[in-house]
Write an enzyme that holds these catalytic residues in place. Structure first.
Site, mmCIF file in Angstrom:
data_model
loop_
_atom_site.group_PDB
_atom_site.id
_atom_site.type_symbol
_atom_site.label_atom_id
_atom_site.label_comp_id
_atom_site.label_asym_id
_atom_site.label_seq_id
_atom_site.Cartn_x
_atom_site.Cartn_y
_atom_site.Cartn_z
ATOM 1 C CE LYS A 86 -3.800 2.002 2.766
ATOM 2 N NZ LYS A 86 -4.657 1.757 3.961
ATOM 3 C CB SER A 161 -7.910 3.819 3.049
ATOM 4 O OG SER A 161 -7.065 3.164 3.971
ATOM 5 C CB SER A 185 -8.083 0.836 5.808
ATOM 6 O OG SER A 185 -8.688 2.090 6.031
#
Length: 476
Positions: A86, A161, A185
């Protein structure tokens, strides 16, 4: 639920991490071939998804060639297995923008400990994945990069996210992704993309060293994978204490999931479809009810019961505001206009907070967390929907610029996920089916602190009963 489509034989991009590793060990596949397959898949589908925002193709191929030259006795548990990280997880040779235009091009110059562990285990880092600015949206869009699309239906978001990471794994851009979860997330995009996502016990996976501690420890690094077994394999590699980690847990000598492991007989599983606020949409409720029936066939004791999860949202919002304010201080004044209005609004609220406000919020959260954890003295596992809604359409996230307005609606969607970031418990999302034609829906298993192995055993049993491994999205 209809059986998911199966991967054609000989397609390395959709093999599991276990399968790739074992084929490489048996010399039936090389690390270079595995990496080339994943990079080829990335080139094929990423223009339609915008899941991966930075690619290290040359470096990944070089790492794969080097991996093929390593003697068998020196190979790690992820030897030759491609993975992504990420955009919030720092790595030495990729930029880290945190989804924010002012940080675009920033190169931290180091690997966070989680990234370093994956690489030391033999994993091949292929790129970084998209996220909303500072992780502050439930959808994966920002001003720095194009919005990420859900590979099951590209008119929809993969949630957030860690939406880029989940979309990449679901679409065959590597079997594993490192992500981070501060309010859901990891679990929310896992649910939205039909894969497995784990938020571990606080301190199980180190955050340090990193540019900053995240949200008073409420953010945890976590694995995303297409199977429960791969999730456990990644956790085995990532878990363990690290110098500088404020919440570090002791190392484990045993794997989190052994082959064929089953949950203990008559495990006490509470289930609920009643969130602390908001409502569960009917399509999600229907999938959840079918999942409850499936769990009832696994020789567990199912009891309908709902923990009191109220009183945790306001402290979380205070902690988020303070941490965003600290991060925005690193943005030059002339570039503040490049931030999204919501980010600025959150930062301004954080600037207005005093130390007493912050400490009071932490104390309130700790008191409520202790009360919530009492529920796990009566039950082993809590079963809930992961999200209260289906994967949203692109652009369907709340548009108000006010921090309170937007986040209270987000919190309705994440009503079953964010409480367990504050309590620090492990929580796992596993695919349970589809709704509205082709949109994935996940269910969440929540355990007592330190009980990742129990969650993984139960999830693996559910996965065997309701197979979803190797399902391929239609990218339509």
């Amino acid at each position: 639920m209809a059986s998911p489509p199966r991967t054609p034989a000989g397609s390395p991009a959709f093999l599991s991490a276990h399968e790739l590793r074992d084929l490489i060990r048996a010399k039936e596949l090389s690390a270079l071939q595995a990496t080339e397959a994943v990079l080829g898949r990335l080139e094929e589908v990423n223009p339609r998804l915008d899941a991966v925002i930075a690619v290290r193709a040359r470096g990944a191929l070089a790492d794969a060639r080097a991996a093929d030259a390593v003697p068998p006795e020196e190979r790690g548990p992820l030897h030759g297995v491609p993975f992504t990280v990420k955009d919030a997880n720092e790595s030495a040779d990729l930029p880290t923008a945190y989804g924010s235009r002012p940080f675009t091009g920033y190169r931290p110059g180091f690997d966070s400990e989680a990234v370093a562990r994956l690489r030391r285990a033999g994993g091949i880092l292929v790129g970084s994945t998209n996220m909303p600015e500072f992780g502050l949206r439930i959808t994966t869009d920002n001003r720095a990069f194009p919005p990420t699309r859900n590979p099951w239906n590209t008119a929809h978001s993969p949630a957030g996210s860690s939406g880029g990471a989940a979309a990449a794994v679901a679409a065959g851009i590597g079997p594993l992704a490192l992500a981070a979860d501060g309010a859901g997330s990891v679990r929310a995009p896992a649910s939205a993309c039909g894969i497995v996502g784990l938020k571990p016990t606080r301190g199980r996976i180190p955050w340090a060293p990193a540019s900053q501690e995240q949200w008073a420890g409420y953010v945890s690094n976590g694995p995303l994978a297409r199977t429960v077994g791969d999730t456990a394999l990644m956790l085995d590699v990532l878990a363990g204490p690290s110098v500088g980690e404020p919440y570090g847990l002791p190392a484990r000598s045993a794997p989190f999931l052994t082959p064929g492991a089953r949950p203990p007989r008559r495990l006490r599983v509470a289930y609920t479809c009643v969130p602390p606020h908001g409502t569960v949409v009917p399509a999600v409720r229907e999938v959840f009810e079918r999942a409850v029936s499936a769990f009832g066939e696994l020789d567990v004791e199912l009891v309908e019961d709902t923990p009191d999860l109220n009183g945790l949202l306001d402290p979380l919002l205070t902690v988020i505001a303070a941490n965003v304010a600290a991060m925005v201080r690193g943005v030059p004044r002339g570039e503040l206009a490049e931030l999204e209005p919501t980010s600025l609004d959150i930062a301004l609220r954080g600037e207005r907070l005093g130390a007493v406000d912050y400490c009071a919020a932490l104390a309130a959260a700790q008191r409520r967390a202790a009360e919530v954890l009492g529920f796990w003295t009566r039950y082993d596992v809590l079963l809930t929907p992961t999200l209260t809604v289906l994967p949203p359409e692109l652009g369907a996230a709340p548009e108000g610029t006010g921090f309170e307005e937007r986040w209270r609606e987000y919190a309705d969607w994440l009503a079953f996920t964010y409480p367990f970031n504050i309590t620090g418990q492990p929580a796992l999302s596993v695919p349970a089916g589809t709704a509205a034609g082709d949109l994935p829906v996940g269910v969440q298993l929540v355990g007592a602190p330190g009980a990742e192995d129990r969650l993984l055993e139960l999830a693996a049993a559910f996965e065997r009963a309701r197979p979803w491994a190797h399902a391929r999205p239609r990218l339509g």
